[in-house]
Design a protein around this motif. Structure first.
Motif, PDB file in Angstrom:
ATOM      1  N   LYS A 199       0.858  -1.186   0.000  1.00  0.00           N
ATOM      2  CA  LYS A 199       0.000   0.000   0.000  1.00  0.00           C
ATOM      3  C   LYS A 199       0.893   1.235   0.000  1.00  0.00           C
ATOM      4  CE  LYS A 199      -0.542  -0.102   5.057  1.00  0.00           C
ATOM      5  NZ  LYS A 199       0.544  -1.080   5.242  1.00  0.00           N
ATOM      6  N   PRO A 200       0.361   2.412  -0.350  1.00  0.00           N
ATOM      7  CA  PRO A 200       1.191   3.622  -0.325  1.00  0.00           C
ATOM      8  C   PRO A 200       1.844   3.824   1.044  1.00  0.00           C
ATOM      9  CG  PRO A 200      -0.883   4.059  -1.434  1.00  0.00           C
ATOM     10  CD  PRO A 200      -0.989   2.668  -0.894  1.00  0.00           C
ATOM     11  N   GLY A 201       3.125   4.166   1.016  1.00  0.00           N
ATOM     12  CA  GLY A 201       3.890   4.331   2.255  1.00  0.00           C
ATOM     13  C   GLY A 201       4.817   3.165   2.536  1.00  0.00           C
ATOM     14  N   ASP A 202       4.580   2.005   1.886  1.00  0.00           N
ATOM     15  CA  ASP A 202       5.465   0.846   2.071  1.00  0.00           C
ATOM     16  C   ASP A 202       6.774   1.048   1.320  1.00  0.00           C
ATOM     17  OD1 ASP A 202       3.516  -0.273   3.579  1.00  0.00           O
ATOM     18  OD2 ASP A 202       2.869  -1.756   2.100  1.00  0.00           O
ATOM     19  N   LEU A 203       7.781   0.296   1.736  1.00  0.00           N
ATOM     20  CA  LEU A 203       9.105   0.400   1.113  1.00  0.00           C
ATOM     21  C   LEU A 203       9.298  -0.690   0.074  1.00  0.00           C
ATOM     22  CD1 LEU A 203      11.323   1.077   4.277  1.00  0.00           C
ATOM     23  CD2 LEU A 203      10.337   2.747   2.717  1.00  0.00           C
ATOM     24  N   VAL A 204      10.009  -0.351  -0.988  1.00  0.00           N
ATOM     25  CA  VAL A 204      10.415  -1.326  -2.000  1.00  0.00           C
ATOM     26  C   VAL A 204      11.836  -0.967  -2.427  1.00  0.00           C
ATOM     27  CG1 VAL A 204       9.393   0.041  -3.879  1.00  0.00           C
ATOM     28  CG2 VAL A 204       9.815  -2.381  -4.231  1.00  0.00           C
ATOM     29  N   SER A 205      12.670  -1.982  -2.615  1.00  0.00           N
ATOM     30  CA  SER A 205      14.069  -1.753  -3.007  1.00  0.00           C
ATOM     31  C   SER A 205      14.348  -2.406  -4.345  1.00  0.00           C
ATOM     32  CB  SER A 205      15.021  -2.322  -1.943  1.00  0.00           C
ATOM     33  OG  SER A 205      14.771  -1.721  -0.696  1.00  0.00           O
ATOM     34  N   VAL A 206      15.286  -1.809  -5.074  1.00  0.00           N
ATOM     35  CA  VAL A 206      15.712  -2.381  -6.356  1.00  0.00           C
ATOM     36  C   VAL A 206      17.231  -2.529  -6.320  1.00  0.00           C
ATOM     37  CG1 VAL A 206      15.755  -2.100  -8.860  1.00  0.00           C
ATOM     38  CG2 VAL A 206      13.766  -1.306  -7.564  1.00  0.00           C
ATOM     39  N   GLY A 207      17.695  -3.752  -6.525  1.00  0.00           N
ATOM     40  CA  GLY A 207      19.132  -4.022  -6.523  1.00  0.00           C
ATOM     41  C   GLY A 207      19.709  -3.930  -7.918  1.00  0.00           C
ATOM     42  N   LEU A 208      20.639  -2.994  -8.115  1.00  0.00           N
ATOM     43  CA  LEU A 208      21.346  -2.851  -9.395  1.00  0.00           C
ATOM     44  C   LEU A 208      22.778  -3.337  -9.212  1.00  0.00           C
ATOM     45  CD1 LEU A 208      20.086   0.724 -10.372  1.00  0.00           C
ATOM     46  CD2 LEU A 208      19.124  -1.459 -11.082  1.00  0.00           C
ATOM     47  N   GLY A 209      23.549  -3.345 -10.281  1.00  0.00           N
ATOM     48  CA  GLY A 209      24.935  -3.800 -10.198  1.00  0.00           C
ATOM     49  C   GLY A 209      25.782  -2.972  -9.250  1.00  0.00           C
ATOM     50  N   ASP A 210      25.419  -1.683  -9.098  1.00  0.00           N
ATOM     51  CA  ASP A 210      26.216  -0.785  -8.259  1.00  0.00           C
ATOM     52  C   ASP A 210      25.604  -0.537  -6.880  1.00  0.00           C
ATOM     53  OD1 ASP A 210      28.481   0.022  -9.986  1.00  0.00           O
ATOM     54  OD2 ASP A 210      26.850   0.664 -11.303  1.00  0.00           O
ATOM     55  N   GLY A 211      24.624  -1.320  -6.494  1.00  0.00           N
ATOM     56  CA  GLY A 211      24.074  -1.161  -5.146  1.00  0.00           C
ATOM     57  C   GLY A 211      22.562  -1.232  -5.115  1.00  0.00           C
ATOM     58  N   MET A 212      22.040  -1.172  -3.895  1.00  0.00           N
ATOM     59  CA  MET A 212      20.595  -1.262  -3.660  1.00  0.00           C
ATOM     60  C   MET A 212      20.014   0.139  -3.456  1.00  0.00           C
ATOM     61  SD  MET A 212      18.271  -3.786  -3.176  1.00  0.00           S
ATOM     62  CE  MET A 212      18.987  -5.207  -2.362  1.00  0.00           C
ATOM     63  N   ILE A 213      18.878   0.406  -4.104  1.00  0.00           N
ATOM     64  CA  ILE A 213      18.208   1.711  -3.945  1.00  0.00           C
ATOM     65  C   ILE A 213      16.847   1.463  -3.287  1.00  0.00           C
ATOM     66  CG2 ILE A 213      17.483   3.830  -5.108  1.00  0.00           C
ATOM     67  CD1 ILE A 213      19.124   2.990  -7.521  1.00  0.00           C
ATOM     68  N   GLU A 214      16.545   2.257  -2.257  1.00  0.00           N
ATOM     69  CA  GLU A 214      15.284   2.092  -1.539  1.00  0.00           C
ATOM     70  C   GLU A 214      14.297   3.182  -1.947  1.00  0.00           C
ATOM     71  OE1 GLU A 214      14.734   0.468   2.776  1.00  0.00           O
ATOM     72  OE2 GLU A 214      14.858   2.652   2.913  1.00  0.00           O
ATOM     73  N   PHE A 215      13.046   2.767  -2.148  1.00  0.00           N
ATOM     74  CA  PHE A 215      11.986   3.711  -2.556  1.00  0.00           C
ATOM     75  C   PHE A 215      10.794   3.587  -1.620  1.00  0.00           C
ATOM     76  CE2 PHE A 215      14.224   2.380  -6.427  1.00  0.00           C
ATOM     77  CZ  PHE A 215      14.619   3.607  -6.945  1.00  0.00           C
ATOM     78  N   VAL A 216       9.964   4.630  -1.616  1.00  0.00           N
ATOM     79  CA  VAL A 216       8.700   4.622  -0.875  1.00  0.00           C
ATOM     80  C   VAL A 216       7.567   4.665  -1.897  1.00  0.00           C
ATOM     81  CG1 VAL A 216       7.245   5.833   0.791  1.00  0.00           C
ATOM     82  CG2 VAL A 216       9.727   5.836   1.079  1.00  0.00           C
ATOM     83  N   ILE A 217       6.626   3.715  -1.769  1.00  0.00           N
ATOM     84  CA  ILE A 217       5.507   3.635  -2.722  1.00  0.00           C
ATOM     85  C   ILE A 217       4.533   4.795  -2.486  1.00  0.00           C
ATOM     86  CG2 ILE A 217       3.533   2.240  -3.480  1.00  0.00           C
ATOM     87  CD1 ILE A 217       5.178  -0.241  -2.602  1.00  0.00           C
ATOM     88  N   VAL A 218       4.254   5.539  -3.557  1.00  0.00           N
ATOM     89  CA  VAL A 218       3.264   6.625  -3.461  1.00  0.00           C
ATOM     90  C   VAL A 218       2.052   6.362  -4.354  1.00  0.00           C
ATOM     91  CG1 VAL A 218       4.925   8.421  -2.832  1.00  0.00           C
ATOM     92  CG2 VAL A 218       4.426   7.984  -5.258  1.00  0.00           C
ATOM     93  N   GLY A 219       2.172   5.407  -5.274  1.00  0.00           N
ATOM     94  CA  GLY A 219       1.065   5.131  -6.185  1.00  0.00           C
ATOM     95  C   GLY A 219       1.073   3.691  -6.658  1.00  0.00           C
ATOM     96  N   ILE A 220      -0.128   3.146  -6.875  1.00  0.00           N
ATOM     97  CA  ILE A 220      -0.281   1.775  -7.393  1.00  0.00           C
ATOM     98  C   ILE A 220      -1.250   1.860  -8.566  1.00  0.00           C
ATOM     99  CG2 ILE A 220      -1.146  -0.540  -6.869  1.00  0.00           C
ATOM    100  CD1 ILE A 220      -0.385   0.101  -3.876  1.00  0.00           C
ATOM    101  N   LEU A 221      -0.804   1.397  -9.735  1.00  0.00           N
ATOM    102  CA  LEU A 221      -1.667   1.462 -10.916  1.00  0.00           C
ATOM    103  C   LEU A 221      -1.432   0.252 -11.815  1.00  0.00           C
ATOM    104  CD1 LEU A 221       0.825   2.512 -12.681  1.00  0.00           C
ATOM    105  CD2 LEU A 221      -0.124   4.764 -12.379  1.00  0.00           C
TER     106      LEU A 221
ATOM    107  N   LEU B  12      14.387  10.062 -11.679  1.00  0.00           N
ATOM    108  CA  LEU B  12      15.682   9.784 -12.299  1.00  0.00           C
ATOM    109  C   LEU B  12      16.841  10.385 -11.509  1.00  0.00           C
ATOM    110  CD1 LEU B  12      17.109   8.556 -14.788  1.00  0.00           C
ATOM    111  CD2 LEU B  12      16.796  10.727 -15.948  1.00  0.00           C
ATOM    112  N   ASP B  13      16.687  11.615 -11.062  1.00  0.00           N
ATOM    113  CA  ASP B  13      17.781  12.270 -10.328  1.00  0.00           C
ATOM    114  C   ASP B  13      18.084  11.560  -9.013  1.00  0.00           C
ATOM    115  OD1 ASP B  13      18.273  14.218 -12.239  1.00  0.00           O
ATOM    116  OD2 ASP B  13      16.720  15.556 -11.456  1.00  0.00           O
ATOM    117  N   TYR B  14      17.047  11.031  -8.347  1.00  0.00           N
ATOM    118  CA  TYR B  14      17.250  10.293  -7.095  1.00  0.00           C
ATOM    119  C   TYR B  14      18.051   9.015  -7.356  1.00  0.00           C
ATOM    120  CZ  TYR B  14      16.212   7.411  -2.999  1.00  0.00           C
ATOM    121  OH  TYR B  14      16.319   6.596  -1.896  1.00  0.00           O
ATOM    122  N   ILE B  15      17.753   8.346  -8.473  1.00  0.00           N
ATOM    123  CA  ILE B  15      18.497   7.117  -8.829  1.00  0.00           C
ATOM    124  C   ILE B  15      19.965   7.452  -9.069  1.00  0.00           C
ATOM    125  CG2 ILE B  15      18.731   5.292 -10.578  1.00  0.00           C
ATOM    126  CD1 ILE B  15      15.643   5.560 -10.987  1.00  0.00           C
TER     127      ILE B  15
END
Length: 339
Positions: free
Chosen positions: A99-121, A139-142
């Motif tokens: 749900k909005p407010g939950d955390l999701v992370s994406v692991g790339l070759g150069d490290g893990m990036i953490e995001f906060v869900i604001v929308g579901i569609l 993009l700038d945050y990434i």
């Protein structure tokens, strides 16, 4: 020999060059890269991390309003409010109870990036949620979290603008392009696909044949109907029914018989189209049908159909007027004569 480089560092060209290209209305940076999606410490498999600049993306991307719970720009607004904001697809949100407010992370070759869900569609331009989940983020945050990754530049072109001069201009400015994709040329290629031509040809031929059969049947019906009732018309005229009244009576008759069948035909045709047209999807594209197949009633096609119906009715009315004008009461009513 020389040792192979262990790391490639990319440099970003000035983006203003893309905006100032001739024939370009708007330009947007769009990053699409594969990564491992992690939710609550559990891997959700490989997904696509899409980094965008929300204002530029709103001007370049095409959205279909009926596919989203709220207007798509509302989601882009939410991305702009929080640096680490992210949008995720409905499928993965239901699977992991997000749900909005939950955390999701994406692991790339150069490290893990953490995001906060604001929308579901359910859908997003260029993404296929059934094939792999997507995470839409700033993009700038990434780029604050990981080194520069090559991105795409999406251009919204003027209707008749050519792509070749743009490529030449960019090369002259020292910007090398890995690949160029023009949606307009792809649409032209798709429109010339044999399968598409075959399906459209069958539909067009079916329409023309049905129109010709309907028109000829309609005219024959009125011709024989009027011819067979000449004695009746003669009697009615002899009894004092004026030519105008007789014409009005026959026009009303035509309206109630032909008009009812036309209205029913249009309603049945619309329902049949909605029920059966989805079966015309070709097997090669049915898996990638994102957004889903939609039955559209084009206004221009409907106007053509109404034009054909109008022509049929006017021809019938014209035949009727001609027949009544030629009607001679003294010839129609003769003792002992039947036609």
């Amino acid at each position: 020999g020389q040792a192979a480089p262990t790391r490639i560092n990319y440099t970003e060209p000035p983006f203003e060059i893309f905006r100032s290209l001739e024939g370009v209305d708007f330009a947007a940076r769009v990053l699409q890269t594969k990564g491992n999606v992690v939710i609550s410490g559990r891997s959700a498999g490989q997904g696509t991390l899409m980094g965008i600049d929300n204002v530029d993306f709103s001007k370049v991307a095409w959205f279909r309003d009926d596919l989203f719970p709220a207007h798509p720009f509302r989601y882009l607004d939410l991305l702009g409010e929080y640096e680490q904001a992210a949008i995720v697809p409905s499928g993965i949100a239901e699977k992991f109870q997000l749900k909005p407010g939950d955390l999701v992370s994406v692991g790339l070759g150069d490290g893990m990036i953490e995001f906060v869900i604001v929308g579901i569609l359910p859908y997003w331009p260029s993404q296929y949620p059934d094939q792999s989940p997507f995470v839409i983020a700033n993009l700038d945050y990434i780029y604050d979290q990981v080194p520069l990754i090559p991105y795409e530049v999406w251009l919204k072109m003027k209707p008749d603008a050519k792509v070749a001069p743009i490529v030449t201009k960019l090369l002259d400015n020292g910007i090398e392009l890995a690949s160029v994709k023009d949606v307009r040329s792809e649409l032209i290629a798709q429109s010339k696909h044999p399968t598409r031509g075959g399906v459209f040809g069958i539909l067009s031929l079916g329409f023309i044949v049905s129109v010709l059969v309907s028109l000829s049947g309609y005219l024959l019906y009125w011709f024989f109907n009027l011819s067979g009732r000449i004695v009746q018309f003669g009697v009615l005229r002899a009894m004092g029914l004026s030519r105008k009244q007789l014409t009005g009576m026959l026009l009303l008759e035509q309206l109630f018989t032909g008009g009812l069948s036309i209205v029913l035909g249009l309603l049945i045709g619309r329902v049949t189209s909605i029920l059966f047209l989805p079966f015309l999807q070709t097997s090669e594209n049915i898996d990638n049908a994102v957004p889903p197949f939609r039955v559209v009633f084009e206004e221009q096609d409907m106007l053509q159909l109404y034009g054909v119906i109008g022509f049929m009715l006017l021809t019938g009315a014209g035949l009727l007027f001609l027949h009544i004008r030629r009607l001679r009461v003294h010839q129609a009513v003769k003792m002992g004569e039947e036609r």
